[in-house]
Design an enzyme around this catalytic site. Sequence first.
Site, mmCIF file in Angstrom:
data_model
loop_
_atom_site.group_PDB
_atom_site.id
_atom_site.type_symbol
_atom_site.label_atom_id
_atom_site.label_comp_id
_atom_site.label_asym_id
_atom_site.label_seq_id
_atom_site.Cartn_x
_atom_site.Cartn_y
_atom_site.Cartn_z
ATOM 1 N N HIS A 67 -4.111 -5.545 -11.906
ATOM 2 C CA HIS A 67 -3.458 -4.376 -11.304
ATOM 3 C C HIS A 67 -3.959 -3.074 -11.948
ATOM 4 O O HIS A 67 -4.133 -2.057 -11.279
ATOM 5 C CB HIS A 67 -1.938 -4.493 -11.433
ATOM 6 C CG HIS A 67 -1.348 -5.607 -10.613
ATOM 7 N ND1 HIS A 67 -1.682 -5.812 -9.292
ATOM 8 C CD2 HIS A 67 -0.459 -6.589 -10.920
ATOM 9 C CE1 HIS A 67 -1.011 -6.871 -8.829
ATOM 10 N NE2 HIS A 67 -0.274 -7.360 -9.794
ATOM 11 N N ASN A 73 -5.989 -8.044 -6.394
ATOM 12 C CA ASN A 73 -5.964 -7.800 -7.843
ATOM 13 C C ASN A 73 -5.780 -9.092 -8.632
ATOM 14 O O ASN A 73 -6.410 -9.300 -9.678
ATOM 15 C CB ASN A 73 -4.826 -6.844 -8.215
ATOM 16 C CG ASN A 73 -4.979 -5.476 -7.596
ATOM 17 O OD1 ASN A 73 -6.029 -5.148 -7.063
ATOM 18 N ND2 ASN A 73 -3.928 -4.672 -7.670
ATOM 19 N N ASP A 105 -5.563 -5.252 -1.620
ATOM 20 C CA ASP A 105 -5.215 -6.633 -1.971
ATOM 21 C C ASP A 105 -6.333 -7.298 -2.775
ATOM 22 O O ASP A 105 -7.511 -6.978 -2.595
ATOM 23 C CB ASP A 105 -4.950 -7.420 -0.674
ATOM 24 C CG ASP A 105 -4.190 -8.711 -0.924
ATOM 25 O OD1 ASP A 105 -3.641 -8.889 -2.038
ATOM 26 O OD2 ASP A 105 -4.133 -9.549 -0.005
ATOM 27 N N LEU A 147 -7.182 16.613 0.419
ATOM 28 C CA LEU A 147 -6.936 15.248 0.904
ATOM 29 C C LEU A 147 -5.435 14.960 0.780
ATOM 30 O O LEU A 147 -4.819 15.273 -0.232
ATOM 31 C CB LEU A 147 -7.704 14.217 0.068
ATOM 32 C CG LEU A 147 -7.447 12.776 0.527
ATOM 33 C CD1 LEU A 147 -8.513 12.322 1.521
ATOM 34 C CD2 LEU A 147 -7.384 11.797 -0.632
ATOM 35 N N SER A 187 4.971 -3.709 -1.880
ATOM 36 C CA SER A 187 5.739 -3.953 -0.656
ATOM 37 C C SER A 187 7.177 -4.338 -0.987
ATOM 38 O O SER A 187 7.492 -4.720 -2.125
ATOM 39 C CB SER A 187 5.091 -5.089 0.141
ATOM 40 O OG SER A 187 5.337 -6.336 -0.486
HETATM 41 C C1 IPE Z 1 0.337 -6.795 0.549
HETATM 42 O O1 IPE Z 1 -0.298 -7.707 -0.278
HETATM 43 C C2 IPE Z 1 1.065 -5.787 -0.275
HETATM 44 C C3 IPE Z 1 0.228 -4.849 -1.018
HETATM 45 C C4 IPE Z 1 -1.077 -4.814 -1.010
HETATM 46 C C5 IPE Z 1 0.948 -3.892 -1.813
HETATM 47 P P1 IPE Z 1 0.373 -9.099 -0.651
HETATM 48 O O2 IPE Z 1 -0.574 -9.815 -1.524
HETATM 49 O O3 IPE Z 1 1.747 -8.869 -1.191
HETATM 50 O O4 IPE Z 1 0.526 -9.794 0.779
HETATM 51 P P2 IPE Z 1 0.571 -11.315 1.194
HETATM 52 O O5 IPE Z 1 1.695 -11.935 0.412
HETATM 53 O O6 IPE Z 1 -0.737 -11.922 0.860
HETATM 54 O O7 IPE Z 1 0.822 -11.282 2.672
HETATM 55 C C1 IPE Z 2 -2.506 -6.552 -4.475
HETATM 56 O O1 IPE Z 2 -3.086 -7.573 -5.222
HETATM 57 C C2 IPE Z 2 -1.515 -5.756 -5.285
HETATM 58 C C3 IPE Z 2 -0.122 -5.968 -4.889
HETATM 59 C C4 IPE Z 2 0.280 -6.715 -3.907
HETATM 60 C C5 IPE Z 2 0.888 -5.291 -5.698
HETATM 61 P P1 IPE Z 2 -2.421 -8.996 -5.356
HETATM 62 O O2 IPE Z 2 -1.643 -9.031 -6.621
HETATM 63 O O3 IPE Z 2 -1.659 -9.365 -4.140
HETATM 64 O O4 IPE Z 2 -3.723 -9.886 -5.488
HETATM 65 P P2 IPE Z 2 -3.905 -11.366 -4.961
HETATM 66 O O5 IPE Z 2 -3.643 -11.368 -3.490
HETATM 67 O O6 IPE Z 2 -2.929 -12.206 -5.705
HETATM 68 O O7 IPE Z 2 -5.323 -11.694 -5.297
HETATM 69 MG MG MG Z 3 -2.221 -10.335 -2.437
#
Ligand code: IPE
Ligand code: IPE
Ligand code: MG
Length: 239
Positions: free
Chosen positions: A40, A25, A23, A134, A68
Amino acid sequence: MSASQNGARDDSGRARSVAIIMDGNGRWAAGRGLSVAEGHREGARALRRTVEAAIDLGVESLAVYAFSTENWARPAEEVGALLELLDETIERELPDLAKQGVRTRFFGRRDRIPEASREKMAELERETAANVRLQLWIAFDYGSRGELVEAVRRLVADQVLPEDVSEQTLAERFYAPELPDPDLVIRTSGEQRLSNFLLWQSAYSELVFTETLWPDFGKDALGAALDEYARRARRYGAR
Ligand code: IPE
Ligand code: IPE
Ligand code: MG
């Protein structure tokens, strides 16, 4: 062996099975004035770096949350960028990892993923099936609640009798029954929640939350999380 039995660690206290909620990105990109797609993309580079670090640090199984079931709710442009990145990662990053002995498997729903990507996923799974260095598990269009509902559907479709429903017969019907329960679940970016990732499988996992944003993650951060794990005492409810 059932999925709920094989996550046990060895006597050294080393985490053999690790899961990561990748999480941060979006925040990484925003902090640099870049597009979320760039964030990403940098996240995909961090994944490759982390897989290589996991090999070096003796991790045997690594499960990562890439997309997700809830992430479909993001703007179409971002979802499109993530689907494109799935293809690019399969074509650019994962073949090199395959050469290093990484076996890659995807888990989650496949029916909503474009056919061309689905074929690439299946091809990579086939090509790396004999690799043992792995085990990499990539959760894409994955949600734990959906997985549980699907497993129950499969029990019903298989006409399993009520007395034969058990933790084992249920877990055998998950998307990836061979995925070991994680010893350790790491979430980056400071958020402290599971966001529908491996709810069943992480029943007794140790959780480590780090402020590091996913694109900045790598060997040092993984090593620190593994050190933190080694200091934990796992009791599984016993004394
Ligand atoms: C969880 O991150 C999903 C992934 C890392 C793929 P999210 O950024 O989608 O989750 P929430 O919305 O903060 O709970
Ligand atoms: C995680 O990074 C990647 C995915 C959920 C696909 P985010 O895109 O959720 O990054 P933040 O949480 O907005 O910083
Ligand atoms: Mg996120």
